[in-house]
Motif scaffolding. Sequence first.
Motif, PDB file in Angstrom:
ATOM      1  N   GLU A  45       0.850  -1.191   0.000  1.00 47.29           N
ATOM      2  CA  GLU A  45       0.000   0.000   0.000  1.00 47.29           C
ATOM      3  C   GLU A  45       0.885   1.240   0.000  1.00 47.29           C
ATOM      4  N   ALA A  46       0.316   2.343  -0.459  1.00 44.69           N
ATOM      5  CA  ALA A  46       1.073   3.589  -0.538  1.00 44.69           C
ATOM      6  C   ALA A  46       0.111   4.759  -0.542  1.00 44.69           C
ATOM      7  N   TYR A  47       0.612   5.921  -0.093  1.00 41.85           N
ATOM      8  CA  TYR A  47      -0.161   7.160  -0.124  1.00 41.85           C
ATOM      9  C   TYR A  47       0.001   7.862  -1.468  1.00 41.85           C
ATOM     10  N   SER A  48      -1.031   8.583  -1.873  1.00 37.63           N
ATOM     11  CA  SER A  48      -0.898   9.492  -3.003  1.00 37.63           C
ATOM     12  C   SER A  48      -0.043  10.677  -2.564  1.00 37.63           C
ATOM     13  N   PRO A  49       0.580  11.400  -3.504  1.00 37.73           N
ATOM     14  CA  PRO A  49       1.457  12.511  -3.116  1.00 37.73           C
ATOM     15  C   PRO A  49       0.783  13.581  -2.265  1.00 37.73           C
ATOM     16  N   ASP A  50      -0.520  13.776  -2.447  1.00 42.02           N
ATOM     17  CA  ASP A  50      -1.211  14.796  -1.650  1.00 42.02           C
ATOM     18  C   ASP A  50      -1.768  14.231  -0.343  1.00 42.02           C
ATOM     19  N   GLY A  51      -1.597  12.936  -0.109  1.00 44.87           N
ATOM     20  CA  GLY A  51      -2.038  12.325   1.130  1.00 44.87           C
ATOM     21  C   GLY A  51      -3.522  12.063   1.228  1.00 44.87           C
ATOM     22  N   TYR A  60      -5.369   9.981  -0.630  1.00 48.37           N
ATOM     23  CA  TYR A  60      -5.769   8.615  -0.937  1.00 48.37           C
ATOM     24  C   TYR A  60      -4.691   7.616  -0.542  1.00 48.37           C
ATOM     25  N   VAL A  61      -5.139   6.405  -0.273  1.00 44.99           N
ATOM     26  CA  VAL A  61      -4.254   5.257  -0.076  1.00 44.99           C
ATOM     27  C   VAL A  61      -4.615   4.231  -1.134  1.00 44.99           C
ATOM     28  N   VAL A  62      -3.605   3.681  -1.783  1.00 44.91           N
ATOM     29  CA  VAL A  62      -3.825   2.608  -2.753  1.00 44.91           C
ATOM     30  C   VAL A  62      -3.282   1.325  -2.149  1.00 44.91           C
ATOM     31  N   SER A  63      -3.994   0.235  -2.358  1.00 45.40           N
ATOM     32  CA  SER A  63      -3.573  -1.050  -1.814  1.00 45.40           C
ATOM     33  C   SER A  63      -3.641  -2.131  -2.882  1.00 45.40           C
ATOM     34  N   GLY A  64      -2.699  -3.054  -2.816  1.00 45.44           N
ATOM     35  CA  GLY A  64      -2.681  -4.198  -3.718  1.00 45.44           C
ATOM     36  C   GLY A  64      -2.760  -5.476  -2.913  1.00 45.44           C
ATOM     37  N   ILE A  72      -8.490   1.840  -4.043  1.00 38.37           N
ATOM     38  CA  ILE A  72      -8.126   3.203  -3.653  1.00 38.37           C
ATOM     39  C   ILE A  72      -9.115   3.670  -2.586  1.00 38.37           C
ATOM     40  N   TRP A  73      -8.567   4.247  -1.526  1.00 31.11           N
ATOM     41  CA  TRP A  73      -9.367   4.647  -0.366  1.00 31.11           C
ATOM     42  C   TRP A  73      -9.172   6.136  -0.112  1.00 31.11           C
ATOM     43  N   VAL A  88     -12.849   3.583  -2.711  1.00 31.79           N
ATOM     44  CA  VAL A  88     -13.327   4.565  -3.676  1.00 31.79           C
ATOM     45  C   VAL A  88     -13.316   3.993  -5.083  1.00 31.79           C
ATOM     46  N   LEU A  89     -12.339   3.143  -5.352  1.00 32.38           N
ATOM     47  CA  LEU A  89     -12.199   2.556  -6.681  1.00 32.38           C
ATOM     48  C   LEU A  89     -11.536   1.201  -6.539  1.00 32.38           C
ATOM     49  N   THR A  90     -11.999   0.252  -7.337  1.00 29.97           N
ATOM     50  CA  THR A  90     -11.369  -1.063  -7.407  1.00 29.97           C
ATOM     51  C   THR A  90     -10.960  -1.338  -8.846  1.00 29.97           C
ATOM     52  N   ILE A  91      -9.747  -1.833  -9.019  1.00 27.97           N
ATOM     53  CA  ILE A  91      -9.252  -2.234 -10.327  1.00 27.97           C
ATOM     54  C   ILE A  91      -8.972  -3.730 -10.266  1.00 27.97           C
ATOM     55  N   PRO A  92      -9.549  -4.584 -11.160  1.00 31.20           N
ATOM     56  CA  PRO A  92     -10.358  -4.191 -12.317  1.00 31.20           C
ATOM     57  C   PRO A  92     -11.785  -3.796 -11.919  1.00 31.20           C
ATOM     58  N   THR A  93     -12.363  -2.893 -12.679  1.00 29.68           N
ATOM     59  CA  THR A  93     -13.683  -2.372 -12.338  1.00 29.68           C
ATOM     60  C   THR A  93     -14.792  -3.375 -12.609  1.00 29.68           C
ATOM     61  N   ASP A  94     -14.514  -4.433 -13.378  1.00 26.48           N
ATOM     62  CA  ASP A  94     -15.548  -5.419 -13.665  1.00 26.48           C
ATOM     63  C   ASP A  94     -15.325  -6.713 -12.894  1.00 26.48           C
TER      64      ASP A  94
END
Length: 360
Positions: free
Chosen positions: A244-250, A252-256, A264-265, A329-335
């Motif tokens: 997981e990692a933060y976006s540059p602006d803090g 959002y957090v993305v997780s794999g 994305i959270w 907020v978002l999941t990849i893949p979206t389907d």
Amino acid sequence: MIRVKKGQMERWPARPIIWAGHASYVYSVAYSLDGRYVVSGSGDKTIRIWDTETGAPVGEPLKGHTNWVQSVAYSPDGRYVVSGSGDKTIRIWDTETGAPVGEPLKGHTGSVLSVAYSPDGRYVVSGSHDKTIRIWDTETGAPVGEPFKGHTNRVWSVAYSPDGRYVVSGSGDKTIRIWDTETGAPVGEPLKGHTDWVRSVAYSPDGRNVVSGSYDKTIQIWDTETGAPVGEPLKDHTDSVGSEAYSPDGRYVVSGSYDKTVRIWNTQTPLGPFSMSLIAPFLDSRPFSTDPRVVDFQPDDNGWVKHPNGGLLFWVPEDCRNGLTCPAVLTIPTDGPNRVVRLDLRDFCFGPSWEQIFKG
């Protein structure tokens, strides 16, 4: 392929983006600060640098490790790459020439599982299977002080705070620790809450929070001042969280995860199972709305979403219920089967008379 830009979802043109060249698993990748290159470390014992525009390898593979390359990272100025390996060593490489800089850094008695540069590039921190963390001087290659000891299992992940004063570590002992880089002493007590290995940790850009991902399938955000968890764990992944990692602006957090999804959270709303700014976007269909309105849209066992007074609002198909209540907020893949479900309720209305609603 989907990208997130300025709060909107966009689709990249369909084109191959597979970079082939390694002969085994790729364990670690990292961008250069300017985004022009990506470095990768592999089970084939090599490191490769790739041009992000063309996808072509830059020069020959960097060879020298005698075991898997578990972790790689760019220096802040992009001139060097550091790598940690199952051969128990750390190596620094010149990105222009591909040559190793000095001798391997030796001191760990187990595989080096994680490496990271300090913000000023003067130091490298490493975490190891030997349960310790070490800091190294990048100019001399010498260890700085004694190893940081306290974890009772392997150290899977290490990261510097943005100001370089602290290091955070995540371990197989299920805890996170914060360390003072000057003294090597732990700061406060271990951060406890995960029920399985802590596989990855990262600082927020402002240094006020740490995020951790675990084999217990959850993500947790922590307050670095108090050591307390911020809100409830994020539990939407269905398998181990590996990164997981933060976006540059803090924001959002993305997780794999091993569940084959990226999520994305939104960190700017109260953290909780139904308040992670997932529901607010349903109200106006904007993907990353920060609208403070939060409504609990959790369906009951029969799939009905009810008004607080008990009245039925709408029914949700079974295959959409999990995605509807997911706080991502978002999941990849979206389907995918674990996708986030969004509702466009701009024209939604309800009342006691269906006939009047249809007429309206």
